[in-house]
Design a protein around this motif. Structure first.
Motif, short mmCIF file in Angstrom:
data_model
loop_
_atom_site.label_atom_id
_atom_site.label_comp_id
_atom_site.label_asym_id
_atom_site.label_seq_id
_atom_site.Cartn_x
_atom_site.Cartn_y
_atom_site.Cartn_z
N ASP B 61 37.75 30.57 65.25
CA ASP B 61 37.52 31.80 64.51
C ASP B 61 38.46 32.89 65.01
N GLU B 62 39.43 33.23 64.16
CA GLU B 62 40.48 34.16 64.58
C GLU B 62 39.93 35.53 64.96
N GLU B 63 38.96 36.03 64.15
CA GLU B 63 38.40 37.37 64.42
C GLU B 63 37.69 37.43 65.75
N ILE B 64 36.85 36.41 65.98
CA ILE B 64 36.09 36.40 67.23
C ILE B 64 37.04 36.25 68.41
N ALA B 65 38.04 35.36 68.25
CA ALA B 65 38.97 35.13 69.34
C ALA B 65 39.70 36.42 69.69
N ARG B 66 40.03 37.21 68.66
CA ARG B 66 40.78 38.43 68.90
C ARG B 66 39.88 39.52 69.47
N GLU B 67 38.72 39.75 68.81
CA GLU B 67 37.91 40.92 69.14
C GLU B 67 36.97 40.69 70.31
N LEU B 68 36.22 39.56 70.29
CA LEU B 68 35.24 39.35 71.35
C LEU B 68 35.83 38.61 72.54
N GLY B 69 36.73 37.69 72.27
CA GLY B 69 37.28 36.88 73.35
C GLY B 69 38.41 37.58 74.09
N GLY B 70 39.06 38.50 73.40
CA GLY B 70 40.15 39.23 74.05
C GLY B 70 41.36 38.37 74.36
N MET B 71 41.50 37.27 73.65
CA MET B 71 42.61 36.36 73.96
C MET B 71 43.73 36.46 72.94
N GLY B 72 43.70 37.47 72.10
CA GLY B 72 44.81 37.67 71.19
C GLY B 72 44.84 36.69 70.03
N GLY B 73 43.75 36.01 69.78
CA GLY B 73 43.74 35.06 68.66
C GLY B 73 43.28 33.69 69.09
#
Lengths: 149, 179
Positions: B61-73
């Motif tokens: 999930d691109e959004e979660i990876a970017r926003e919650l995971g902080g891994m840039g995608g």
């Protein structure tokens, strides 16, 4: 703090499962690994294994209650987890049809400097897979780092 | 982009039709034939999530990876590299058992990146009746950056002695007097 240190020692109950060709096939398909030892009965029968065996990282599929353990005991956020390291020790091959039991236990919780990510909370889980005679077949130690912020 | 190697790998000296290498035939320094995987796809990460049960949304999930995971995608499961290197090992070992396999993910792997897996025999010794070889393994992306590093231990058999094998110096057995 990104992790509950009181999670040390917590474990899942032993879970009974059966190794299936479907699970092996699904993992091989995801890895784009078509080695016949994992899927061709005739070729596998001609090998010293005498039949189809599971591929080396198959232990990763044993995860009954793992998510509950991590969320409940450690209180970590799934999206923050980085599965950075794993060590697998093999005692005997896993074959389709094997009736096995597995358990996951949190064996380390702490804070350390990761070479890749800097200083972070981390934890290590031990996954143990045994046969019905209570003999170890394979076990894995998996280290997860927990990103902050 | 190159497809993953066909089996058996072209140029492999011993085609593992029915057995893997024998201990005495393996030299320290031997480099395993590399395995070049196809570029990782998002569909593949979804399949890997289903096969491994690892539904960490950062891998699909691109959004979660970017926003919650902080891994840039979205990024690949670190241990998918272990699966790839497992394939490298079994292509060479065939039916010789692995005893131990450990690996660290040292760089983020993104969809679209193609990993090349490699290994080299760094040690061989006998321990408690097991003939062991230690293989330093790793993977790098298409830019040559190392993404995974680790080691494996495997147990290799030796060829059985042929019955009535010729002895090189028969005079030693006949106790001939010299001089």
């Amino acid at each position: 703090m990104a992790i509950n240190h009181d999670g040390l020692g917590r474990e899942t109950p032993w879970a009974e499962t059966v190794v299936t060709q479907e699970q092996i096939g699904a993992l091989c398909d995801a890895l784009e690994d078509d080695l016949p030892l994992f899927g061709d009965p005739a070729v596998a029968a001609a090998s010293a294994y005498g039949g189809i065996v599971a591929p080396p990282t198959f232990i990763n599929v044993f995860r009954r209650a793992k998510t509950e353990l991590l969320l409940g005991a450690l209180e970590v956020d799934l999206p923050k987890l980085l599965h950075g390291e794993q060590e697998i020790v093999y005692y005997a091959p896993l074959r389709p049809g094997d009736r096995v039991r597995h358990r996951i236990k949190i064996i380390e919780v702490g804070r350390k400097k990761s070479r890749t990510y800097g200083e972070l909370d981390y934890f290590t889980v031990l996954i143990t897979v045994k046969n019905r005679e209570d003999q170890k077949l394979v076990e894995a130690r998996q280290r997860f780092f927990v990103r902050e912020g | 982009m190159e497809a993953s190697q066909s089996f058996p790998p072209a140029g492999l000296a011993v085609a593992p039709a029915s057995h893997g290498p024998f201990f005495e035939e393996v030299q320290v320094g031997f480099e395993l034939p590399t395995v070049r995987k196809r570029p990782i796809t998002r569909l593949q990460l979804a399949k890997y999530a289903a096969a491994s049960g690892d539904f960490n949304p950062s891998h699909v999930d691109e959004e979660i990876a970017r926003e919650l995971g902080g891994m840039g995608g979205v990024f690949a499961h670190g241990m998918i590299g272990m699966g790839f290197i497992g394939e490298l090992l079994v292509r060479w070992l065939w039916d010789r058992p692995l005893r131990r396999f450990s690996l660290r993910a040292v760089a983020v792997v993104r969809p679209g990146e193609a990993l090349e897996c490699y290994g080299k025999v760094v040690r061989k010794w006998v321990e408690e009746e097991d003939n062991l070889v230690e293989i330093a393994v790793g993977a790098r992306n298409q830019r040559g950056e190392v993404t995974h590093t680790g080691t494996a231990l495997a147990a290799l058999p030796t060829r059985p002695l042929a019955p009535g094998a010729a002895v090189k110096h028969p005079y030693l057995l006949e106790h001939r007097v010299i001089g």
